[in-house]
Write a protein that holds these residues in place. Structure first.
Motif, PDB file in Angstrom:
ATOM      1  N   VAL A  86      22.133 -68.397   6.393  1.00  0.00           N
ATOM      2  CA  VAL A  86      22.839 -68.370   7.672  1.00  0.00           C
ATOM      3  C   VAL A  86      21.786 -68.111   8.742  1.00  0.00           C
ATOM      4  N   ALA A  87      21.487 -69.125   9.530  1.00  0.00           N
ATOM      5  CA  ALA A  87      20.469 -69.012  10.579  1.00  0.00           C
ATOM      6  C   ALA A  87      21.167 -68.824  11.924  1.00  0.00           C
ATOM      7  N   LEU A  88      21.120 -67.614  12.432  1.00  0.00           N
ATOM      8  CA  LEU A  88      21.719 -67.316  13.734  1.00  0.00           C
ATOM      9  C   LEU A  88      20.753 -67.726  14.836  1.00  0.00           C
ATOM     10  N   ARG A  89      21.229 -68.432  15.812  1.00  0.00           N
ATOM     11  CA  ARG A  89      20.384 -68.771  16.954  1.00  0.00           C
ATOM     12  C   ARG A  89      20.683 -67.807  18.117  1.00  0.00           C
ATOM     13  N   CYS A  90      20.663 -66.537  17.801  1.00  0.00           N
ATOM     14  CA  CYS A  90      20.917 -65.468  18.753  1.00  0.00           C
ATOM     15  C   CYS A  90      20.308 -64.188  18.190  1.00  0.00           C
ATOM     16  N   ALA A  91      20.270 -63.156  19.021  1.00  0.00           N
ATOM     17  CA  ALA A  91      19.693 -61.881  18.582  1.00  0.00           C
ATOM     18  C   ALA A  91      20.727 -61.005  17.888  1.00  0.00           C
ATOM     19  N   GLY A  92      21.938 -60.964  18.443  1.00  0.00           N
ATOM     20  CA  GLY A  92      22.977 -60.102  17.878  1.00  0.00           C
ATOM     21  C   GLY A  92      23.539 -60.642  16.580  1.00  0.00           C
ATOM     22  N   PHE A  93      23.964 -59.725  15.717  1.00  0.00           N
ATOM     23  CA  PHE A  93      24.554 -60.140  14.443  1.00  0.00           C
ATOM     24  C   PHE A  93      25.781 -59.310  14.107  1.00  0.00           C
ATOM     25  N   ASN A  94      26.472 -58.835  15.148  1.00  0.00           N
ATOM     26  CA  ASN A  94      27.681 -58.037  14.943  1.00  0.00           C
ATOM     27  C   ASN A  94      28.831 -58.863  14.380  1.00  0.00           C
ATOM     28  N   ASN A  95      28.706 -60.193  14.450  1.00  0.00           N
ATOM     29  CA  ASN A  95      29.755 -61.064  13.915  1.00  0.00           C
ATOM     30  C   ASN A  95      29.536 -61.422  12.451  1.00  0.00           C
ATOM     31  N   VAL A  96      28.538 -60.800  11.824  1.00  0.00           N
ATOM     32  CA  VAL A  96      28.207 -61.094  10.425  1.00  0.00           C
ATOM     33  C   VAL A  96      28.544 -59.895   9.542  1.00  0.00           C
ATOM     34  N   ASP A  97      29.261 -60.140   8.461  1.00  0.00           N
ATOM     35  CA  ASP A  97      29.499 -59.098   7.463  1.00  0.00           C
ATOM     36  C   ASP A  97      28.282 -59.081   6.536  1.00  0.00           C
TER      37      ASP A  97
END
Length: 336
Positions: A71-82
């Motif tokens: 899962v490659a997030l293109r953002c800094a925050g990861f509060n939406n990831v379990d």
């Protein structure tokens, strides 16, 4: 390696298309990642997601079943990831830890200036031929006390800008930043920062500790008439409580680039539709509220850095099995 890019806008494609040169096959969809849309990732070894995509345990389980490993997030925050679920399914989660602190800090300052000097209202008045100044009175930023909650890279750049305006700086962060202290920032308790700040800027991540930092029982701690700015994450404030604060005058002005229920609103053109979010619609009725649609990150430099780091994470995972900027449950604790 095939990658399904969710929540893809034209500007995402523009900056990410260089991935073809790295041997990546990018498949774009404007759909938000959710349990209903996860099937679009069938055949992909990785998904690329953004801030409002759903990466809860059920969605991660579905991605795992489809054979997705990254899962490659293109953002800094990861509060939406379990993250606990990601570890359970053996999924690697990567992010972009720093893309352009200047972009967010400068936008934060733009909101402060625009809100203080009522630029948004003045712009509309002049276009209508109304040159009256009543209702447009602002204040000098010089000498005002500004509280910065979260003094990482973005908070540090914002502090430098504020220092240039001659502001007195207060800070709150579990780890004080020496660079901010060198600017004259004084660190204190959250209560101290709340009670003394003429302007309060929230530049912290969303964690269990920061969720609804501004709420009904913390409103009385704020300096009466404070200008409250949030360019961090929407969930840092309880919107209903903030509306009460605006109605009572405890909050004198509110500037937002994020909103806790923004997933159904931001990044979409809803101009021909009726807004169904009554809380957000209520915010729009206040003359002392300025809202932008999560655009603080939106500069050429930031998007270029986001694409470069995101593609780098994917290529590193493809070649070595480990992303350069991976996120773990342990790092989540540190992030807070």
């Amino acid at each position: 390696m095939q990658v399904t890019v969710f929540s893809a806008k034209p500007y995402d494609r523009h900056f990410l298309d260089r991935g073809a040169a790295s041997g990546l096959s990018l498949r774009y969809t404007e759909a938000h990642l959710s349990l209903e849309t996860a099937g679009l990732a069938d055949g992909s070894g990785a998904v690329c997601a953004f801030v409002n995509d759903d990466l809860s345990a059920p969605v991660l389980a579905r991605l795992d079943a489809l054979g997705v490993r990254l899962v490659a997030l293109r953002c800094a925050g990861f509060n939406n990831v379990d993250l606990a679920a990601a570890r359970e399914y053996g999924l690697t989660v990567a992010r972009v830890p720093a893309y352009s602190p200047h972009a967010v800090a400068e936008h934060t300052m733009a909101i402060i200036l625009g809100l203080n000097r009522k630029i948004h209202r003045a712009y509309n008045r002049v276009r209508e031929g109304n040159f009256a100044l009543d209702g447009l009175l602002g204040f000098d930023l010089h000498g005002k006390t500004v509280g910065v909650v979260g003094t990482g890279k973005i908070g540090e750049v914002l502090a430098r800008i504020l220092a240039g305006f001659g502001c007195r700086l207060l800070g709150f962060d579990p780890t004080p930043n020496p660079a901010c202290e060198a600017l004259g920032m004084v660190y204190g308790s959250l209560e101290d920062v709340f009670s003394q700040s003429d302007i309060l800027s929230l530049n912290c991540p969303l964690t269990p500790e920061t969720r609804h930092m501004i709420r009904q029982d913390t409103l009385p701690l704020l300096k009466p008439g404070v200008m409250l700015i949030n360019t961090g994450r929407g969930g840092v404030i309880d919107t209903r409580a903030v509306i009460d604060g605006l109605k009572s005058g405890r909050i004198g002005a509110l500037g937002l680039d994020v909103y806790e229920e923004e997933a159904d609103l931001f990044f979409e053109d809803l101009s021909s539709q009726v807004l169904r979010d009554d809380v957000f619609a209520r915010l729009l009725t206040f003359p002392n509220v300025l809202i932008t649609g999560h655009q603080a990150f939106f500069t050429h430099e930031a998007l270029d850095n986001i694409a470069e780091t995101t593609l780098g994470n994917i290529v590193a995972f493809r070649d070595t099995g480990a992303a350069t900027h991976s996120v773990s449950v342990e790092r989540l604790a540190a992030h807070g």
